[in-house]
Enzyme design. Structure first.
Site, mmCIF file in Angstrom:
data_model
loop_
_atom_site.group_PDB
_atom_site.id
_atom_site.type_symbol
_atom_site.label_atom_id
_atom_site.label_comp_id
_atom_site.label_asym_id
_atom_site.label_seq_id
_atom_site.Cartn_x
_atom_site.Cartn_y
_atom_site.Cartn_z
ATOM 1 N N ASP A 1 -12.823 12.324 -18.345
ATOM 2 C CA ASP A 1 -13.276 12.726 -16.985
ATOM 3 C C ASP A 1 -14.624 11.381 -16.593
ATOM 4 O OD1 ASP A 1 -13.779 13.744 -14.357
ATOM 5 O OD2 ASP A 1 -14.716 15.562 -15.367
ATOM 6 N N HIS B 1 -10.137 4.237 -12.566
ATOM 7 C CA HIS B 1 -9.194 4.470 -13.407
ATOM 8 C C HIS B 1 -8.591 3.209 -14.128
ATOM 9 C CE1 HIS B 1 -9.158 8.149 -11.279
ATOM 10 N NE2 HIS B 1 -8.829 7.862 -10.425
ATOM 11 N N LEU C 1 -0.800 6.947 -36.439
ATOM 12 C CA LEU C 1 -1.435 7.569 -35.480
ATOM 13 C C LEU C 1 -0.332 8.274 -34.061
ATOM 14 C CD1 LEU C 1 -4.064 8.607 -34.179
ATOM 15 C CD2 LEU C 1 -3.922 6.577 -32.489
#
Ligand code: V07
Length: 257
Positions: A36, A53, A147
């Protein structure tokens, strides 16, 4: 014990001089992140939100690499919620281009680094090009064993849980199931996180102190860590700080230590 020092260029700043010491045997297996503060980061700089963004994408890259280096096994990133459709259309259109853009730049390296890309969320409403790009990433990395990088996109936890309730009713109605078969493990196995362990640690950047409909069931016992740092500023250092704090906490699962 592994000792991870601050980068050299920060070592002359007194407030950043301490190193982060981590126990190698207590790295959270699954870390989830609510990314956020991208729009606010841009606003602060007098930049359009989309640049927030854009810079958030770079933080995704940094955090993925740092998580991999630390030995975190699963990294779940909340990229777009079922509520994000309420944003202005221009912004939503831009957000929907990010997976494609991100993967065009990063997919080869993810493949090479043995990262397995996964997705969770609803495909309805997503543009075809977005789905196609993500499917390609999942397919090209499905046999990777490193991962697990799990993107939550158009994900919402209440809808996810509601779907499991409907499924239980279907199973019982069809006579395949009785009430006793509905266990916590069964519910877990029908959630979008099936096959992943519950998160050990949830990080939320950007200063808000909420779960915002993210992994409500899965976070029953997970540790929460909040930071005021905006997502585009997040990286290795903040991840190390969060993991260090995680290691300081005693985890009792409601019992006694
Ligand atoms: C998005 C950048 C990070 C901050 C949060 C909002 C903006 C990476 C992805 C992504 C998703 C799927 C995938 C590969 C990359 C992404 C959206 C937004 C919608 F397969 N970052 N990022 N997707 N932001």
């Amino acid at each position: 014990m592994i000792r991870l020092f601050r980068p050299r260029w920060k070592q002359d700043r007194k407030d950043l001089q301490q190193s982060v010491s981590l126990q190698k045997d207590n790295i959270p297996q699954h870390v989830a992140v609510i990314m956020d503060g991208n729009g606010r980061w841009a606003n602060r700089r007098g930049m359009p939100r989309v640049l927030g963004h854009q810079n958030g994408m770079k933080a995704v890259k940094r955090t993925t690499i740092a998580a991999d280096e630390l030995g975190i096994r699963y990294l779940t990133l909340y990229a777009f919620s079922t509520e994000n459709w309420k944003r202005p259309k221009d912004e939503v259109d831009y957000l929907m281009k990010i997976p494609q853009e991100f993967l065009a730049i990063e997919l080869d390296e993810l493949v090479e680094k043995n990262v397995q890309v996964r997705m969770m969320g609803y495909t309805d409403g997503l543009p075809k090009h977005t789905i196609a790009a993500m499917e390609e990433a999942v397919r090209r990395t499905e046999n990777n064993t490193g991962l697990v990088l799990n993107f939550a996109l158009n994900y919402g936890s209440r809808r996810e849980i509601t779907d499991v309730v409907k499924k239980a009713i279907d199973e019982i109605g069809a006579g395949r199931f009785s009430e006793q078969d509905i266990t916590e493990d069964w519910v877990s196995s029908k959630l979008m996180t099936a096959g992943l362990p519950d998160p050990d640690l949830l990080i939320r950047t950007g200063g808000e102190l909420r779960l915002s409909n993210f992994m409500l069931w899965q976070m029953a016992y997970g540790e929460l860590w909040f930071t005021d740092v905006y997502w585009p500023e997040f990286g290795r250092e903040q991840l190390l700080e969060a993991v260090a704090e995680y290691q300081r906490r005693t985890r009792r699962y409601g019992g006694l230590s």
